[in-house]
Design a protein around this motif. Structure first.
Motif, PDB file in Angstrom:
ATOM      1  N   LEU A 101      55.733  11.008  60.806  1.00 38.51           N
ATOM      2  CA  LEU A 101      54.768  10.417  59.887  1.00 38.51           C
ATOM      3  C   LEU A 101      54.920  11.021  58.486  1.00 38.51           C
ATOM      4  O   LEU A 101      54.863  10.307  57.479  1.00 38.51           O
ATOM      5  CB  LEU A 101      53.353  10.639  60.408  1.00 38.51           C
ATOM      6  CG  LEU A 101      52.226   9.880  59.717  1.00 38.51           C
ATOM      7  CD1 LEU A 101      52.441   8.375  59.836  1.00 38.51           C
ATOM      8  CD2 LEU A 101      50.879  10.288  60.312  1.00 38.51           C
ATOM      9  N   HIS A 102      55.140  12.327  58.440  1.00 38.16           N
ATOM     10  CA  HIS A 102      55.333  13.012  57.157  1.00 38.16           C
ATOM     11  C   HIS A 102      56.565  12.455  56.440  1.00 38.16           C
ATOM     12  O   HIS A 102      56.521  12.181  55.227  1.00 38.16           O
ATOM     13  CB  HIS A 102      55.488  14.511  57.395  1.00 38.16           C
ATOM     14  CG  HIS A 102      55.782  15.303  56.163  1.00 38.16           C
ATOM     15  ND1 HIS A 102      54.845  15.512  55.173  1.00 38.16           N
ATOM     16  CD2 HIS A 102      56.913  15.931  55.741  1.00 38.16           C
ATOM     17  CE1 HIS A 102      55.381  16.230  54.196  1.00 38.16           C
ATOM     18  NE2 HIS A 102      56.641  16.501  54.523  1.00 38.16           N
ATOM     19  N   ARG A 105      56.029   8.843  55.037  1.00 31.84           N
ATOM     20  CA  ARG A 105      55.246   8.749  53.797  1.00 31.84           C
ATOM     21  C   ARG A 105      56.124   8.812  52.558  1.00 31.84           C
ATOM     22  O   ARG A 105      55.723   8.385  51.479  1.00 31.84           O
ATOM     23  CB  ARG A 105      54.208   9.882  53.752  1.00 31.84           C
ATOM     24  CG  ARG A 105      53.082   9.752  54.777  1.00 31.84           C
ATOM     25  CD  ARG A 105      51.967  10.733  54.497  1.00 31.84           C
ATOM     26  NE  ARG A 105      50.923  10.677  55.519  1.00 31.84           N
ATOM     27  CZ  ARG A 105      50.711  11.636  56.415  1.00 31.84           C
ATOM     28  NH1 ARG A 105      51.472  12.724  56.416  1.00 31.84           N
ATOM     29  NH2 ARG A 105      49.744  11.509  57.309  1.00 31.84           N
ATOM     30  N   PRO A 108      57.965   4.100  51.493  1.00 33.48           N
ATOM     31  CA  PRO A 108      56.928   3.092  51.753  1.00 33.48           C
ATOM     32  C   PRO A 108      57.367   1.949  52.657  1.00 33.48           C
ATOM     33  O   PRO A 108      56.527   1.255  53.231  1.00 33.48           O
ATOM     34  CB  PRO A 108      56.600   2.564  50.342  1.00 33.48           C
ATOM     35  CG  PRO A 108      57.061   3.628  49.406  1.00 33.48           C
ATOM     36  CD  PRO A 108      58.242   4.258  50.063  1.00 33.48           C
ATOM     37  N   LYS A 112      54.296   1.906  60.720  1.00 30.99           N
ATOM     38  CA  LYS A 112      53.974   2.566  61.986  1.00 30.99           C
ATOM     39  C   LYS A 112      54.785   1.972  63.134  1.00 30.99           C
ATOM     40  O   LYS A 112      55.210   2.686  64.041  1.00 30.99           O
ATOM     41  CB  LYS A 112      52.472   2.435  62.272  1.00 30.99           C
ATOM     42  CG  LYS A 112      52.045   3.086  63.587  1.00 30.99           C
ATOM     43  CD  LYS A 112      50.571   2.909  63.844  1.00 30.99           C
ATOM     44  CE  LYS A 112      50.174   3.577  65.153  1.00 30.99           C
ATOM     45  NZ  LYS A 112      50.879   3.012  66.323  1.00 30.99           N
TER      46      LYS A 112
END
Length: 307
Positions: A101-102, A105, A108, A112
């Motif tokens: 997830l990091h 980010r 863009p 998910k």
């Protein structure tokens, strides 16, 4: 091939001090191709990979990725690359999912759904919410691959990706890389010391020695299964000793552990089979004694160990 290469190394050279580490290396990798990079310890594999991903400058020559030069258009070239060089580095106090997830980010375009997709592809569904400090080396390797392909790169560069994986994990990774190449058209450039795995995984393999490419072998080409002049053919027949006399004058035949061995080319094999059948003998199998990738590697490198 009609397609333009995703990767093109042109006269790539790296000199450190007075020593030439990489000496005018040139190669091309095409879309959807799994390309293996083999060489003895100290041959320059990791140095080449570090230059490909911009971690080390080149002395001369060029590297183009998707038509962009690493030397002159680094940002445009590197955006097409996913890579693991040596060991994947993760935040060990975070979970595997939090690490992904990091990373997502920072880009863009990564949604998910893509994170969930790569987690499933590398087989970490059951452990993705555990902290990375609890992962084995093999699990961290798989997490690293998931991170490297999240942005759907045109090129995936892997330096010794099977380190720490058990046999089942190696097979899963191999199958995933083949699927990635076939389904998404991703080019995979991989170095490894596991020759048997490279043979199963790769379309082509180049052999590097003393900083130079000394040979390129096609693994999945039909050219590899053609009988060449003086290639050994193994024939399983019910009367191998009698078969030697039946085939007199057709080649250098001998019997080894009950198997008839004869040297010849494609037309010789057909004639041998016909004569044996006409003599009333049962022929159970005919196969070529092919050299494994390991045999070929040792042959062209003079027996140096791979690493």
């Amino acid at each position: 091939m009609s397609q333009l290469p995703i990767v093109r190394l042109q006269g790539l050279t790296k000199v450190i001090g007075k020593k030439t580490i990489i000496d005018r290396v040139s190669l091309e990798v095409y879309p959807g191709e799994v390309y293996g990079f083999l060489g003895p310890n100290g041959s320059g594999k990791t140095t080449t990979i570090r230059m490909m991903v911009g971690l080390m400058g080149m002395t001369s020559g060029d590297i183009q990725i998707a038509g962009h030069s690493i030397r002159n258009e680094f940002s445009k070239a590197i955006v097409h690359v996913g890579a693991i060089v040596e060991n994947p580095e993760m935040y060990k106090f975070l979970t595997g999912y939090q690490n992904l997830l990091h990373y997502a980010r920072m880009n863009p375009s990564i949604k998910k759904e893509r994170i969930d997709e790569v987690v499933e592809l590398v087989g970490l569904q059951g452990r993705i919410h555990d902290k990375v400090k609890k992962y084995s080396l093999g699990m961290r390797q798989r997490l690293g691959v998931a991170q490297a392909v999240m942005h759907r790169p045109k090129l995936l560069v892997l330096d010794e990706p099977t380190n720490g994986l058990d046999p089942a994990g190696i097979r899963e990774l191999r199958d995933y890389l083949r699927r990635l190449a076939q389904d998404e058209g991703t080019s995979v450039f991989v170095s490894s010391h596991l020759l048997s795995e490279m043979e199963l995984m790769c379309d082509r393999v180049s052999i590097l020695q003393n900083g130079k490419i000394i040979d390129v072998r096609s693994i999945r080409s039909t050219e590899n299964i053609k009988v060449k002049q003086d290639e050994e053919v193994l024939i399983e027949v019910d009367q191998p000793d009698a078969a030697i006399h039946v085939l007199e004058g057709m080649g250098d035949g001998r019997v080894i552990e009950g198997i008839l061995t004869i040297k010849g080319e494609r037309t010789t094999v057909a004639a041998v089979n016909r004569r044996l059948v006409e003599a009333g003998m049962n022929v159970y199998s005919i196969r070529i004694r092919t050299k494994s990738l390991e045999d070929q590697f040792l042959e062209v490198t003079g027996g140096e160990s791979v690493g």
